[in-house]
Scaffold this active site. Sequence first.
Site, mmCIF file in Angstrom:
data_model
loop_
_atom_site.group_PDB
_atom_site.id
_atom_site.type_symbol
_atom_site.label_atom_id
_atom_site.label_comp_id
_atom_site.label_asym_id
_atom_site.label_seq_id
_atom_site.Cartn_x
_atom_site.Cartn_y
_atom_site.Cartn_z
ATOM 1 N N LYS A 109 -5.911 -101.352 -1.543
ATOM 2 C CA LYS A 109 -4.613 -101.806 -2.057
ATOM 3 C C LYS A 109 -4.750 -102.141 -3.544
ATOM 4 O O LYS A 109 -5.354 -103.141 -3.917
ATOM 5 C CB LYS A 109 -4.097 -103.052 -1.321
ATOM 6 C CG LYS A 109 -2.614 -103.276 -1.649
ATOM 7 C CD LYS A 109 -2.134 -104.689 -1.591
ATOM 8 C CE LYS A 109 -2.397 -105.505 -2.810
ATOM 9 N NZ LYS A 109 -1.624 -105.130 -4.020
ATOM 10 N N GLY B 244 -10.199 -110.370 -8.150
ATOM 11 C CA GLY B 244 -8.936 -110.972 -8.539
ATOM 12 C C GLY B 244 -9.131 -112.441 -8.817
ATOM 13 O O GLY B 244 -10.240 -112.889 -9.120
ATOM 14 N N SER B 245 -8.064 -113.193 -8.676
ATOM 15 C CA SER B 245 -8.119 -114.606 -9.041
ATOM 16 C C SER B 245 -8.853 -115.422 -7.977
ATOM 17 O O SER B 245 -8.917 -115.039 -6.806
ATOM 18 C CB SER B 245 -6.703 -115.141 -9.221
ATOM 19 O OG SER B 245 -6.002 -115.004 -8.010
ATOM 20 N N GLY C 188 -8.728 -115.228 -3.888
ATOM 21 C CA GLY C 188 -10.021 -115.061 -3.212
ATOM 22 C C GLY C 188 -10.182 -116.052 -2.062
ATOM 23 O O GLY C 188 -10.641 -115.701 -0.967
ATOM 24 N N GLU D 90 -15.092 -111.198 -6.069
ATOM 25 C CA GLU D 90 -15.357 -111.233 -7.520
ATOM 26 C C GLU D 90 -14.142 -111.892 -8.127
ATOM 27 O O GLU D 90 -13.062 -111.300 -8.153
ATOM 28 C CB GLU D 90 -15.468 -109.818 -8.086
ATOM 29 C CG GLU D 90 -16.524 -108.964 -7.461
ATOM 30 C CD GLU D 90 -17.824 -109.018 -8.212
ATOM 31 O OE1 GLU D 90 -17.978 -109.893 -9.088
ATOM 32 O OE2 GLU D 90 -18.697 -108.202 -7.892
ATOM 33 N N CYS E 131 -12.347 -110.595 -16.741
ATOM 34 C CA CYS E 131 -12.839 -111.753 -15.979
ATOM 35 C C CYS E 131 -14.004 -112.436 -16.667
ATOM 36 O O CYS E 131 -14.149 -113.649 -16.615
ATOM 37 C CB CYS E 131 -13.232 -111.321 -14.582
ATOM 38 S SG CYS E 131 -14.365 -109.940 -14.593
ATOM 39 N N GLU F 162 -8.936 -120.623 -16.656
ATOM 40 C CA GLU F 162 -8.960 -119.228 -17.071
ATOM 41 C C GLU F 162 -7.572 -118.855 -17.598
ATOM 42 O O GLU F 162 -6.571 -119.038 -16.910
ATOM 43 C CB GLU F 162 -9.305 -118.337 -15.875
ATOM 44 C CG GLU F 162 -9.419 -116.885 -16.269
ATOM 45 C CD GLU F 162 -9.791 -115.989 -15.102
ATOM 46 O OE1 GLU F 162 -9.188 -116.142 -14.028
ATOM 47 O OE2 GLU F 162 -10.675 -115.133 -15.266
HETATM 48 P P1 NDP Z 1 -4.653 -111.706 -8.266
HETATM 49 O O1 NDP Z 1 -5.636 -112.498 -7.523
HETATM 50 O O2 NDP Z 1 -3.293 -112.250 -8.468
HETATM 51 O O3 NDP Z 1 -4.459 -110.279 -7.631
HETATM 52 C C1 NDP Z 1 -5.534 -109.471 -7.248
HETATM 53 C C2 NDP Z 1 -5.122 -108.636 -6.060
HETATM 54 O O4 NDP Z 1 -4.842 -109.522 -4.956
HETATM 55 C C3 NDP Z 1 -3.858 -107.828 -6.297
HETATM 56 O O5 NDP Z 1 -3.984 -106.583 -5.659
HETATM 57 C C4 NDP Z 1 -2.816 -108.697 -5.648
HETATM 58 O O6 NDP Z 1 -1.684 -108.006 -5.215
HETATM 59 C C5 NDP Z 1 -3.547 -109.261 -4.453
HETATM 60 N N1 NDP Z 1 -2.915 -110.472 -3.946
HETATM 61 C C6 NDP Z 1 -2.127 -111.363 -4.614
HETATM 62 N N2 NDP Z 1 -1.703 -112.333 -3.800
HETATM 63 C C7 NDP Z 1 -2.213 -112.062 -2.558
HETATM 64 C C8 NDP Z 1 -2.128 -112.685 -1.296
HETATM 65 N N3 NDP Z 1 -1.405 -113.805 -1.107
HETATM 66 N N4 NDP Z 1 -2.784 -112.134 -0.255
HETATM 67 C C9 NDP Z 1 -3.499 -110.996 -0.424
HETATM 68 N N5 NDP Z 1 -3.594 -110.348 -1.594
HETATM 69 C C10 NDP Z 1 -2.973 -110.872 -2.664
HETATM 70 O O7 NDP Z 1 -5.363 -111.412 -9.650
HETATM 71 P P2 NDP Z 1 -4.791 -110.616 -10.865
HETATM 72 O O8 NDP Z 1 -4.313 -109.270 -10.437
HETATM 73 O O9 NDP Z 1 -3.863 -111.488 -11.586
HETATM 74 O O10 NDP Z 1 -6.113 -110.364 -11.700
HETATM 75 C C11 NDP Z 1 -6.618 -111.287 -12.569
HETATM 76 C C12 NDP Z 1 -7.743 -112.072 -11.925
HETATM 77 O O11 NDP Z 1 -8.774 -111.211 -11.506
HETATM 78 C C13 NDP Z 1 -8.387 -113.024 -12.886
HETATM 79 O O12 NDP Z 1 -8.555 -114.272 -12.291
HETATM 80 C C14 NDP Z 1 -9.748 -112.405 -13.164
HETATM 81 O O13 NDP Z 1 -10.725 -113.315 -13.514
HETATM 82 C C15 NDP Z 1 -10.033 -111.721 -11.894
HETATM 83 N N6 NDP Z 1 -10.984 -110.652 -12.102
HETATM 84 C C16 NDP Z 1 -12.285 -110.852 -11.680
HETATM 85 C C17 NDP Z 1 -13.247 -109.900 -11.900
HETATM 86 C C18 NDP Z 1 -14.648 -110.108 -11.422
HETATM 87 O O14 NDP Z 1 -15.358 -109.124 -11.280
HETATM 88 N N7 NDP Z 1 -15.083 -111.316 -11.157
HETATM 89 C C19 NDP Z 1 -12.926 -108.640 -12.591
HETATM 90 C C20 NDP Z 1 -11.545 -108.526 -12.965
HETATM 91 C C21 NDP Z 1 -10.617 -109.518 -12.725
HETATM 92 P P3 NDP Z 1 -0.379 -107.788 -6.131
HETATM 93 O O15 NDP Z 1 -0.758 -108.063 -7.529
HETATM 94 O O16 NDP Z 1 -0.084 -106.391 -5.881
HETATM 95 O O17 NDP Z 1 0.663 -108.714 -5.609
#
Ligand code: NDP
Length: 493
Positions: free
Chosen positions: A189, A242-243, A247, A265, A299, A397
Amino acid sequence: MFTHAEWKARAAALKLRNQCWIDGAFVPSLSGARFETVNPATGAVITDVARGGAEDIDRAVKVARRAFEDRRWSGKTPGERKEVLLKLAALIRENVPELALLDTLDMGKLIKDSSTVDAPGSAYFFQWHAEAIDKIYDEIAPTGGRDLAMVRRIPLGVIGAVVPWNFPLDMATWKLAPALAMGNSVVLKPAEQSPLSALRLAELAAEAGLPDGVLNVVPGYGQDAGQALGRHPDVDCLVFTGSTGVGKLFQRYAGESNMKQVWLETGGKSPNLIFAAADLDKAAEMAAFGIFFNQGEVCSANSRMLVHADVADEMVARMEARARAIVPGDPLDPASTLGSLVDRAHTDTVMGFVEAGKREARLVCGGERVSLNGSDAFVQPTIFVGASQEARIVREEIFGPVLSIQTFRDEEEAVAMANASVYGLAASVWTRDLSRALSLSDRLNAGTVSVNTVDALSAMTPFGGIKQSGFGRDLSIHSFDKYSALKTVWIKY
Ligand code: NDP
């Protein structure tokens, strides 16, 4: 590379894939729902995309399970899987301009970066994992006697992958390359802001010879498609970038469903420590890259600079000069030095931090939102000095082009400040003192410590965090650990 006009012409001529990719075909979502994906640099709708929901995730997981169980992919030899994934790497290379454009249009990153870093990087990461997979040996335990105890590495089954928008193609690749090389099936996804490159990637994988059903892509929103994948009872493992907040939700989803493995991550607030005897020019050059590359939507961005008080003024002056030379521009113009943020909502969030910073610290430069080509999703490179350890801009962040510079007096204070974070993704140290570099690499709480550079990263080295930056590693030979289980087979003879 192409000119600005040529990139615009290519963007206008793109053929967009905007359905779910399930069982080797583009299909609408079962509900027929769709959502718009918007170019944040212009505010224009690029296309509308099938909005997958729980029922589409269920359909994709069933297809992926069938593909795994009938061994159409998992049953191939590592060498056979390698050939398919090398072909995919070659196809990515042939289609770099198209894949780069899809990411630039979807999330506003510079075309000069997406076409030279992201898309070629995706090809390289597929190639690297493909080439590695037939060089991994199983083990025989030293039992002695008339026993043969084999420790075999087996694929897990169905992997759910949920990725963010900051490096859409590469974050998907970091999960898919080892997962597929190991023989798993995957349901991916992508982020709602950036679904287009993943859909094209899936089509290229089919062209490379990946059997139908092995890779499925379900675009949609996190709270429905993402959550459904996290809660699905027949997903063996969920990998996420993601965030930190989301997570934690995936850990909960797993605990409340089938206890699937979860690998995270997540966020970061990475410190960059500059000691007095460092090469300050090089440190400033790399620090500017470390915080302003990809609009700071990284990130592992070095969002906290900790500089020795003796050289603080010199460093701030150098950083200010570099920041002022980086100006928001059209991401499709190869001459631009800073793209747009991913969308207006995220720009609002970043500006909220900037306003907090203006109250918490001294603004050195930047601090303004910029309107360009009908979009106000641009933010100037921004530097603050003198914030306290309690300030929001130091603790949280921001995920934008915002740097906080603080000072320290000695190594102890530097380490204490650097480690005073809930995150532990990356850290950098600038010093010519080898023993200080090694001692700090021991003491800094981070998944990666870079010395005299920032954000050191390669396919050969593991990437990931500790503390609330997550656990598990992408890239390197260790990435296969997440996508495999060890099976003991014990034979008496
Ligand atoms: P999010 O956590 O908001 O989103 C990441 C993914 O999770 C998206 O596909 C999103 O879907 C999905 N998501 C959002 N809400 C839910 C939920 N309630 N249940 C299940 N899935 C969900 O992060 P961002 O997209 O805003 O990305 C930025 C973040 O990613 C930053 O915190 C950054 O630090 C982190 N990051 C970490 C990395 C690492 O390797 N440690 C590398 C790159 C980024 P949708 O957006 O489609 O709603």
